[in-house]
Every structure is written in structure tokens, then in C-alpha cells.
Design a protein around this motif. Structure first.
Motif, PDB file in Angstrom:
ATOM      1  N   LYS A   1       0.699  -1.132   0.124  1.00  0.00           N
ATOM      2  CA  LYS A   1       0.018   0.053   0.203  1.00  0.00           C
ATOM      3  C   LYS A   1       0.870   1.485   0.238  1.00  0.00           C
ATOM      4  O   LYS A   1       1.744   1.304   0.672  1.00  0.00           O
ATOM      5  CB  LYS A   1      -0.946   0.108   0.946  1.00  0.00           C
ATOM      6  CG  LYS A   1      -1.993  -1.402   0.461  1.00  0.00           C
ATOM      7  CD  LYS A   1      -2.672  -1.548   2.210  1.00  0.00           C
ATOM      8  CE  LYS A   1      -3.860  -2.406   2.343  1.00  0.00           C
ATOM      9  NZ  LYS A   1      -4.555  -2.233   1.598  1.00  0.00           N
ATOM     10  N   HIS A   2       0.428   2.223  -0.854  1.00  0.00           N
ATOM     11  CA  HIS A   2       1.538   3.351  -1.266  1.00  0.00           C
ATOM     12  C   HIS A   2       0.466   5.002  -0.919  1.00  0.00           C
ATOM     13  O   HIS A   2      -0.650   4.773  -1.687  1.00  0.00           O
ATOM     14  CB  HIS A   2       2.243   3.361  -2.395  1.00  0.00           C
ATOM     15  CG  HIS A   2       1.715   3.321  -3.224  1.00  0.00           C
ATOM     16  ND1 HIS A   2       1.025   4.547  -4.337  1.00  0.00           N
ATOM     17  CD2 HIS A   2       1.016   2.086  -4.390  1.00  0.00           C
ATOM     18  CE1 HIS A   2       0.692   4.012  -5.275  1.00  0.00           C
ATOM     19  NE2 HIS A   2       0.480   2.925  -5.272  1.00  0.00           N
ATOM     20  N   GLY A   3       1.758   5.792  -0.146  1.00  0.00           N
ATOM     21  CA  GLY A   3       0.924   6.903  -0.370  1.00  0.00           C
ATOM     22  C   GLY A   3       1.136   8.003   0.806  1.00  0.00           C
ATOM     23  O   GLY A   3       1.949   7.285   1.154  1.00  0.00           O
ATOM     24  N   LEU A   4       0.689   9.107   0.452  1.00  0.00           N
ATOM     25  CA  LEU A   4       0.678   9.980   2.356  1.00  0.00           C
ATOM     26  C   LEU A   4      -0.452   9.724   2.709  1.00  0.00           C
ATOM     27  O   LEU A   4      -1.013  10.304   2.098  1.00  0.00           O
ATOM     28  CB  LEU A   4       1.143  11.437   1.924  1.00  0.00           C
ATOM     29  CG  LEU A   4       1.230  12.415   1.922  1.00  0.00           C
ATOM     30  CD1 LEU A   4       2.551  12.208   3.530  1.00  0.00           C
ATOM     31  CD2 LEU A   4       0.816  13.897   1.815  1.00  0.00           C
ATOM     32  N   TYR A   5       0.080   9.617   4.045  1.00  0.00           N
ATOM     33  CA  TYR A   5      -1.035   8.829   5.045  1.00  0.00           C
ATOM     34  C   TYR A   5      -0.904  10.520   6.308  1.00  0.00           C
ATOM     35  O   TYR A   5       0.392  10.613   6.800  1.00  0.00           O
ATOM     36  CB  TYR A   5      -0.782   7.415   5.729  1.00  0.00           C
ATOM     37  CG  TYR A   5      -0.871   7.057   4.545  1.00  0.00           C
ATOM     38  CD1 TYR A   5      -2.203   6.151   4.254  1.00  0.00           C
ATOM     39  CD2 TYR A   5      -0.194   6.167   3.715  1.00  0.00           C
ATOM     40  CE1 TYR A   5      -2.628   5.097   3.446  1.00  0.00           C
ATOM     41  CE2 TYR A   5       0.012   5.313   2.692  1.00  0.00           C
ATOM     42  CZ  TYR A   5      -0.939   5.171   2.545  1.00  0.00           C
ATOM     43  OH  TYR A   5      -0.913   3.477   1.529  1.00  0.00           O
ATOM     44  N   GLU A   6      -1.440  10.108   6.741  1.00  0.00           N
ATOM     45  CA  GLU A   6      -1.694  11.175   7.765  1.00  0.00           C
ATOM     46  C   GLU A   6      -1.754  10.511   8.719  1.00  0.00           C
ATOM     47  O   GLU A   6      -3.094   9.485   9.441  1.00  0.00           O
ATOM     48  CB  GLU A   6      -2.979  12.576   7.586  1.00  0.00           C
ATOM     49  CG  GLU A   6      -3.209  13.093   9.073  1.00  0.00           C
ATOM     50  CD  GLU A   6      -4.124  14.225   9.163  1.00  0.00           C
ATOM     51  OE1 GLU A   6      -4.065  15.107   9.547  1.00  0.00           O
ATOM     52  OE2 GLU A   6      -5.574  13.266   9.431  1.00  0.00           O
ATOM     53  N   VAL A   7      -1.066  10.476  10.227  1.00  0.00           N
ATOM     54  CA  VAL A   7      -0.996   9.651  11.365  1.00  0.00           C
ATOM     55  C   VAL A   7      -1.655  10.314  12.057  1.00  0.00           C
ATOM     56  O   VAL A   7      -2.675   9.958  12.293  1.00  0.00           O
ATOM     57  CB  VAL A   7       0.310   9.311  11.871  1.00  0.00           C
ATOM     58  CG1 VAL A   7       0.710   8.335  12.929  1.00  0.00           C
ATOM     59  CG2 VAL A   7       1.390   8.918  10.445  1.00  0.00           C
ATOM     60  N   VAL A   8      -1.338  11.337  12.369  1.00  0.00           N
ATOM     61  CA  VAL A   8      -2.697  12.137  13.529  1.00  0.00           C
ATOM     62  C   VAL A   8      -2.113  13.606  12.723  1.00  0.00           C
ATOM     63  O   VAL A   8      -1.218  14.226  12.156  1.00  0.00           O
ATOM     64  CB  VAL A   8      -1.798  12.685  15.158  1.00  0.00           C
ATOM     65  CG1 VAL A   8      -2.642  11.255  15.223  1.00  0.00           C
ATOM     66  CG2 VAL A   8      -0.098  12.945  15.163  1.00  0.00           C
TER      67      VAL A   8
ATOM     68  N   SER B 206       1.414   6.979  24.727  1.00  0.00           N
ATOM     69  CA  SER B 206       1.410   7.879  23.705  1.00  0.00           C
ATOM     70  C   SER B 206      -0.332   7.682  23.092  1.00  0.00           C
ATOM     71  O   SER B 206      -0.981   6.379  24.178  1.00  0.00           O
ATOM     72  CB  SER B 206       2.435   6.958  23.673  1.00  0.00           C
ATOM     73  OG  SER B 206       3.715   6.559  23.558  1.00  0.00           O
ATOM     74  N   GLU B 207      -0.798   8.111  22.444  1.00  0.00           N
ATOM     75  CA  GLU B 207      -1.738   7.216  21.882  1.00  0.00           C
ATOM     76  C   GLU B 207      -1.467   7.146  20.361  1.00  0.00           C
ATOM     77  O   GLU B 207      -2.223   6.526  19.774  1.00  0.00           O
ATOM     78  CB  GLU B 207      -2.634   8.902  21.583  1.00  0.00           C
ATOM     79  CG  GLU B 207      -2.831   9.610  23.308  1.00  0.00           C
ATOM     80  CD  GLU B 207      -3.171  10.900  22.504  1.00  0.00           C
ATOM     81  OE1 GLU B 207      -3.728  11.224  21.643  1.00  0.00           O
ATOM     82  OE2 GLU B 207      -3.956  10.908  24.567  1.00  0.00           O
ATOM     83  N   VAL B 208      -0.055   7.520  19.937  1.00  0.00           N
ATOM     84  CA  VAL B 208      -0.622   6.178  18.470  1.00  0.00           C
ATOM     85  C   VAL B 208       1.921   6.113  18.805  1.00  0.00           C
ATOM     86  O   VAL B 208       2.130   6.558  19.435  1.00  0.00           O
ATOM     87  CB  VAL B 208      -0.084   7.675  17.362  1.00  0.00           C
ATOM     88  CG1 VAL B 208       0.497   8.866  17.162  1.00  0.00           C
ATOM     89  CG2 VAL B 208      -0.072   7.081  15.731  1.00  0.00           C
ATOM     90  N   VAL B 209       1.869   5.095  17.708  1.00  0.00           N
ATOM     91  CA  VAL B 209       2.797   4.779  18.263  1.00  0.00           C
ATOM     92  C   VAL B 209       3.125   4.456  16.306  1.00  0.00           C
ATOM     93  O   VAL B 209       2.924   3.847  15.622  1.00  0.00           O
ATOM     94  CB  VAL B 209       3.158   3.089  18.455  1.00  0.00           C
ATOM     95  CG1 VAL B 209       4.151   2.739  18.454  1.00  0.00           C
ATOM     96  CG2 VAL B 209       3.764   3.213  19.824  1.00  0.00           C
ATOM     97  N   PHE B 210       4.466   4.930  15.755  1.00  0.00           N
ATOM     98  CA  PHE B 210       4.959   4.667  14.148  1.00  0.00           C
ATOM     99  C   PHE B 210       6.461   4.594  14.066  1.00  0.00           C
ATOM    100  O   PHE B 210       7.221   4.655  15.411  1.00  0.00           O
ATOM    101  CB  PHE B 210       4.706   5.890  14.034  1.00  0.00           C
ATOM    102  CG  PHE B 210       5.472   7.043  14.063  1.00  0.00           C
ATOM    103  CD1 PHE B 210       7.014   7.818  13.358  1.00  0.00           C
ATOM    104  CD2 PHE B 210       4.812   7.966  14.692  1.00  0.00           C
ATOM    105  CE1 PHE B 210       7.349   8.665  13.829  1.00  0.00           C
ATOM    106  CE2 PHE B 210       6.336   8.900  15.732  1.00  0.00           C
ATOM    107  CZ  PHE B 210       6.895   9.220  14.885  1.00  0.00           C
ATOM    108  N   ALA B 211       6.704   4.054  13.032  1.00  0.00           N
ATOM    109  CA  ALA B 211       7.831   3.279  13.362  1.00  0.00           C
ATOM    110  C   ALA B 211       8.525   3.498  11.838  1.00  0.00           C
ATOM    111  O   ALA B 211       7.868   4.216  10.556  1.00  0.00           O
ATOM    112  CB  ALA B 211       7.723   1.555  13.577  1.00  0.00           C
ATOM    113  N   SER B 212      10.126   2.861  11.748  1.00  0.00           N
ATOM    114  CA  SER B 212      10.353   3.488  10.152  1.00  0.00           C
ATOM    115  C   SER B 212      10.091   2.529   9.145  1.00  0.00           C
ATOM    116  O   SER B 212      10.953   2.099   8.014  1.00  0.00           O
ATOM    117  CB  SER B 212      11.936   2.943  10.454  1.00  0.00           C
ATOM    118  OG  SER B 212      12.576   4.008  11.755  1.00  0.00           O
ATOM    119  N   HIS B 213       9.284   1.161   9.422  1.00  0.00           N
ATOM    120  CA  HIS B 213       8.575   0.701   8.614  1.00  0.00           C
ATOM    121  C   HIS B 213       7.330   0.607   9.356  1.00  0.00           C
ATOM    122  O   HIS B 213       6.801   0.572   9.892  1.00  0.00           O
ATOM    123  CB  HIS B 213       9.022  -0.569   9.031  1.00  0.00           C
ATOM    124  CG  HIS B 213      10.858  -1.362   8.242  1.00  0.00           C
ATOM    125  ND1 HIS B 213      11.098  -0.947   7.114  1.00  0.00           N
ATOM    126  CD2 HIS B 213      12.232  -0.642   8.474  1.00  0.00           C
ATOM    127  CE1 HIS B 213      12.823  -0.428   6.989  1.00  0.00           C
ATOM    128  NE2 HIS B 213      13.301  -0.669   7.652  1.00  0.00           N
TER     129      HIS B 213
END
Length: 668
Positions: A121-128, A354-361
Motif C-alpha cells: 500500500k503506497h501513498g502519503l498518510y496522515e498519522v495524526v 502514547s496515543e500512537v506508535v509509528f516506526a521506520s517500517h
């Protein structure tokens, strides 16, 4: 050789009196060619179909929660078919992964097919609001944080071209802003290599743009990408399937991401390397709180927390797969005990904040309960591998026995984020064993084994010759025992690489093992091995850090360490001497002690009179290393001067082995 025309009758009367090929290998007429049909190619055998069907039956493949997370917040996509370099070559084939949809084909493990659909899945995503990710245009993910005046880039991908295209998508969608900060979360190339695609080095210096990395970053990036770069690059081509087409019988995913991009890798040195946990820095009005994660997934790594967004970045320490403790491309063994402890520290420190966790992958995880569960399970998979290997080893199990019999933990049976899409329990168990006890299993017979070719020749002779050995392998293949078949066929190939039936059957065995593999890297390695047996090694290198964009950021002393690792004492044509290098544009001096065994570099001037002194610009010396200009050209251009005995310098250069990026791996 047209071995498709042979029949089993050609084995002779001895075979007709036996119940199986292995039982009658010595009775067969091994002096005549083995009569066999061609092995299957590109098709799943019944054994493989049954294996993959059993995986589909066992796992909850219908769970769509992570598909919803991976699709959440999509804002825009790159509409082009591919990302190209300046010469029009494809760096990233955007549309190539669109076919990875629907039900899993028989030639792909259904669990890996599911992961491949997610990472494609590809594109620009808003995390928050204020935090975004560009996913699906490289193996890694580029995160973008909105500062007060500009964009702060986290992990600018592997290639200049994919990073530039990703930032262009951000600006087109969210607005034109300057880049006001760069974060390298760790020292692997796919998290810094595209930096020159998001910022110009001169512009970064002129505007004092902070470029932050974990302590030890520069040293680790150089050691992994240059000192050991030849072996790693060659094996990475197999591990990442960079010479395989995308498709159900070939490459589908590496589990950590779709694939490696094929653009130009660069580096801009950090302005600061952060040490310790709890260290805070403010970049463009945004507070970052860093957490030391060195010697976990990378020798130099940190995580960070964004208080204003209640967002935790776990870098590559925790993401939606079980990672590698020892990567198949080769690297230093990673400390999975510390790995688990660092994740637990993150759980304790940031789990409730934390309300969100994001990573490098991969994709983010939202919600406090989900975050805590995610961190607990990530912690526990590494701790499980560590503790259970030691428990078994301390009871006497060898490295192979530990890896073979280690059961899958409960968390991996019911969910997907700790499954072995990139690392595997089998491979990581061996890494844990090796980290404590070394490569040797303690069995005396395995202490000083013959080299592979010598062992292969002895094996083939022991079973009655080439034809008999091939028969043993075919019997194993037809029984669905592809592991034993590949071991037997590998001996046949290493004993005689020109024997076409051995190559074809080994390729067929590797292919079925690849079709069954849940790990994307295992699949790629097996299928790349099969391809090389059928077509030969690749003609060109894959990801190449031997370019000016990368080399210019390498510290001078480290560059000479790289040259020292290419020094071949046998080629030295004169008595020991000292060469001195004065770098006129960086005010550095290196003295090089060239002797009968080593070419040892030392920062600073020579203690005695050097045999030769070369005064040269560092940029011109990089040209020498890259072999784009010869020394006479540089001298004629006035960018260098030479004093002393020039034959000494020539002797050193002549003693350096040239890079050989496409040496044999799959065959001798």
C-alpha cells in the motif's frame, strides 16, 4: 544437455531390483548418464500446495484490523507508473506491486502474501494532525513532522530519487515548506541514504539545519556499508531479491517492506549524535525526547517521543514483524536480550503516555490498549528467542537442534505482528546461540571441516559418484523433502558446477523452499539462488554506496581503513615504507605504514621521514578511490603535489585488490 528425453529405464537393471533410489544408488550403473525428466520450474508441487494450504488453515488470515490501520489516513499517491533516475532508469516500479491482491497463489506462502499486500500500500498518510508518513515507495517509511516553519524529515529512505519524489508528494499535498530538520533513527542505509533527495548539503549548512542521529552513527554506517560492503552487497542481492521480477513465482515482498529501491545512496554527516535516554532537543519549535536503543536492531539507534502529539517513534526496534538477530546479508549479531529490555523500557516510560506508535517500517498503531499490547508482544518475541535458546543450549542442544525444535510462541500463532516475515525464529535462534557460544556446535568432527568444494567431492564419491548422488537427491525431492534434496544437490553442484542436471535440480529444490517460505528474505534468497543456478550471477551490482554522494561524507581515517581492508600483502613489490597524505582542503594528515602484512593508517604526520608525501584535496582523493580520475590527471589539474619516491605510492595502489561485487555465492 537435453535431460528431458531421458527415462528411468536408463538407470539399469540394478534399479529395478530396489525399492527406492537411495537404497540402490550403488547398484545403479553410475557410469552412464542418469535418465531423468526435467525438474519442475516455476510451479508449486503438490507438497508445496499442501504446505501452503495448511498455513492458510492454521492462521486467522481473515482478520482485517491491520489492513484498516495500513489504509487509515490516506491523503494522496504518486500517480506515475514509476520513480525514475536522471537517466530514465526505473528506481522504484510503483505499479509493479498492484498485482499483489486477491487470494494467495499456490507459489506463495499465504501468510507472506498477506504481508505483501499490506506493505505494498503506497501513498502519503496522515498519522495524526502534524505527523505524516510516506509509505510504499521504498523498503522503509519516511515520516514527516510539521514544524513551526518547515518540514522535519525522519528517515529519508534509501535512495535520493525515492526520497525526492516522496517529499514532492508531501509538498504538493500539504504545502510548500523548507526542510528544517533531519532525523536518522539508525545507521542502516535505508534510513539515511536518500537524504540528498530532501536537502542540499550546502543549503543545510547555510541554514544550520540540524541533522540528528544516535551516538556512534557515522562509525557504524561506514563499517556496515563500506568495510564489509562487498560481501554484504553481494548477499543483499539474494536476500532482497533485487534481480528477481515481481510476481507470484518470483519476488513479492521482503516482509519489512516491498523491496529495495535502486537509486543513488548518499550521506550527509549528522550535526549532532545524541547519547543517552531522556535527552531533549527542540527542532523548529518541536520538542523531541530521545531514548537510547544502541545495539538492538542496529549498532547505533534511538527512538523518540513527541510530547505535543503523544506519539512514540520506535524506529526499527518494534514494527509489524519479527526482525533479524543476524541478517542473511551479514552483519554483527544483534543483542536480542537488550532489544527486549529496550522495548520494555519504552513500554514503561511511554506506554501510558502514547496515543500512537509509528516506526521506520510498516503502519502505525493507534490507541493506548493496542499500543501496550503491541509493545508487550514485540518485547516478548525477542525475550522468548533469547531465553528459550539458552534454556535448550544449557541442557546440551546444539545450534541446529535448538533452531529446529523451538516451538512457535502463542502470540505468533494468534496474531501477525511477531511472525517471521523478515527475521525467523529458526534463523534468530541460531544467532542467539552464536552470540553466546560462537559458530561451532561443540562437536569435534565439525571443528575443522574441509572447505565446501572438498567436502562435496568426498560426498559424491562416498555415495557412488555423480549419477548416484543425483538419484539420492531426486528421491528426496519427489518425497517432498526439499531440505535434504537441496543439501544433496548442492554437493553435486559444488563437486562439478558444469553438471547441468545438478544445477537444474538444485534450482528446483530451492524454488519449492522459496514458495513455502513465510519470510520474504528466505523466499528471495532461495528464489535468487535458483535464478543464479539457471542464469548465472548478476552482471551488475545492486545497491551501490561506492559513489561520491556517500563517500564524501565518510571520515578520512575511515576511508583509509576501507583501503586497508583491500590491501593484499602478496602484491606488495617492495620493502616496507611510510606514505604520508596531506589533505589540503580539510587540514588532515594521514600516515600510512605499509609493511609485509598490513597497510596501517594513523591520523597525524609520520614520526620519521616518509618515503613519499602526497598533498591532495580530499575531493580529488575521492576521485582516485572511485577510479573516475587517475593521479596524473589530478596532478596536472593542480589539485595535488607529490614529493619523495613516487614508486612507493604506486606500489601501495598496486597492492590494493579491486572490488569484486558479483562473486559466486550459490555455486563455488
Amino acid at each position: 544437455m537435453n535431460f528431458a528425453a531421458y527415462s528411468l529405464a536408463g538407470l539399469g537393471l540394478g534399479l529395478m531390483m530396489c525399492t527406492g533410489l537411495a537404497a540402490c544408488q550403488l547398484a545403479a550403473d553410475t557410469s552412464s548418464p542418469l535418465a531423468i525428466s526435467a525438474p519442475p520450474a516455476g510451479l508449486a508441487t503438490e507438497t508445496t500446495r499442501a504446505h501452503n494450504a495448511a498455513v492458510a488453515e492454521r492462521l486467522p488470515l481473515g482478520n482485517t484490523a491491520d489492513f484498516e490501520d495500513a489504509a487509515r489516513g490516506l491523503l494522496a499517491q504518486i500517480e506515475a507508473d514509476a520513480i525514475l533516475d536522471d537517466d530514465g532508469n526505473i528506481v522504484w516500479p510503483i505499479k509493479a506491486y498492484d498485482a499483489i491482491t486477491g487470494d494467495s497463489p499456490a507459489t506463495v506462502n499465504p501468510s507472506l502474501w498477506r504481508q505483501a499486500q499490506l506493505v505494498s500500500k503506497h501513498g502519503l498518510y496522515e498519522v495524526v494532525d502534524g505527523l505524516y508518513q510516506v509509505r510504499g515507495y521504498d523498503i522503509s517509511v519516511m515520516s514527516v513532522i510539521r514544524g513551526q516553519t518547515g518540514w522535519i524529515i525522519v528517515d529519508p529512505l534509501l535512495s535520493r530519487e525515492t526520497a525526492a519524489a516522496s517529499l514532492a508528494l508531501v509538498k504538493q499535498t500539504l504545502g510548500e515548506r523548507p526542510v528544517t530538520g533531519i532525523i536518522y533513527t539508525h545507521s542502516h542505509g535505508d534510513h539515511f541514504g536518500g537524504v540528498r533527495g530532501v536537502i542540499d548539503e550546502a543549503d543545510a549548512k547555510a541554514r544550520n539545519v540540524p541533522i540528528l542521529a544516535p551516538h556512534g552513527f557515522t562509525e557504524s554506517a561506514v563499517a556496515e556499508n563500506l568495510l564489509a560492503g562487498g560481501q554484504m552487497t553481494r548477499r543483499a542481492a539474494l536476500m532482497f531479491g533485487t534481480n528477481l521480477p515481481v510476481g507470484p513465482s518470483h519476488h513479492v515482498s521482503v516482509g519489512l517492506g516491498p523491496a529495495l529501491s535502486q537509486g543513488k545512496v548518499g550521506l550527509i554527516q549528522p550535526t549532532e549524535e545524541i547519547a543517552g535516554s531522556g535527552v531533549q532537543r527542540t527542532i523548529d519549535g518541536i520538542t523531541f525526547e530521545f531514548m537510547d536503543a544502541n545495539n538492538t536492531e542496529a549498532p547505533a539507534e534511538f527512538m523518540f517521543y513527541l510530547p505535543h502529539l503523544r506519539a512514540l517513534c520506535t524506529a526499527e526496534v518494534a514494527q509489524a514483524t519479527f526482525h533479524n538477530a543476524l541478517t542473511p546479508r551479514g552483519a554483527k549479531i544483534r543483542d536480542v536480550l537488550k532489544w527486549s529490555q529496550v522495548i520494555d523500557e519504552a513500554l514503561v516510560t511511554y506506554g501510558d503516555r502514547s496515543e500512537v506508535v509509528f516506526a521506520s517500517h510498516h503502519w502505525p498503531t493507534w490507541g493506548s490498549d493496542n499500543i501496550r499490547q503491541f509493545l508487550r508482544e514485540q518485547r516478548d518475541i525477542y525475550r522468548y528467542a533469547h531465553d528459550q535458546v539458552l534454556r535448550r543450549a544449557n541442557a546440551g542442544d546444539t545450534i541446529i537442534e535448538v533452531a529446529e525444535d523451538l516451538p512457535e510462541p502463542a502470540m505468533s500463532a494468534k496474531g501477525f505482528e511477531t511472525r517471521g516475515y523478515y527475521g525467523t525464529l529458526n534463523h534468530n535462534a541460531k544467532a542467539v546461540y552464536q552470540s553466546y557460544f560462537g559458530w561451532w556446535d561443540g562437536v569435534p568432527a565439525n571443528f575443522v571441516l574441509h572447505p565446501p568444494v572438498a567436502r562435496a567431492i568426498r560426498f559424491v564419491d562416498a555415495v557412488g559418484g555423480q549419477q548416484a548422488a543425483l538419484a539420492v537427491g531426486i528421491e528426496a525431492f519427489e518425497a517432498g523433502d526439499y531440505r535434504w534434496a537441496s543439501e544433496v544437490f548442492n554437493n553435486v553442484v559444488f563437486a562439478d558446477p558444469a553438471f547441468v542436471p545438478g544445477r537444474e535440480w538444485l534450482a528446483a529444490a530451492y524454488e519449492q523452499m522459496g514458495f513455502q517460505a513465510e519470510s520474504g528474505t528466505w523466499r528471495d534468497y532461495f528464489l535468487s539462488g535458483a535464478q543464479e543456478l539457471r542464469m548465472g550471477p548478476p552482471k551488475l551490482a545492486t545497491v551501490n554506496v561506492g559513489n561520491r554522494d556517500f563517500l564524501s561524507a565518510v571520515p578520512t581515517r575511515d576511508l583509509f581503513d576501507l583501503m586497508a581492508a583491500r590491501f593484499n600483502p602478496v602484491k606488495l613489490s617492495r620493502e616496507p615504507f611510510v606514505a604520508q597524505f596531506l589533505f589540503t582542503d580539510t587540514n588532515e594528515t594521514i600516515s600510512l605504514q605499509v609493511g609485509p602484512s598490513t597497510a596501517f593508517p594513523r591520523a597525524g604526520p609520520s614520526a620519521g621521514d616518509p618515503a613519499v608525501t602526497l598533498a591532495i584535496k580530499r575531493t580529488a582523493f575521492d576521485d582516485l578511490v572511485l577510479q573516475v580520475r587517475a593521479l596524473p590527471q589530478i596532478l596536472a589539474a593542480g589539485e595535488a603535489s607529490l614529493s619523495g619516491d613516487p614508486t612507493a605510492l604506486a606500489a601501495w595502489f598496486a597492492a590494493l585488490d579491486p572490488p569484486t561485487p558479483n562473486f559466486n555465492v550459490v555455486e563455488p
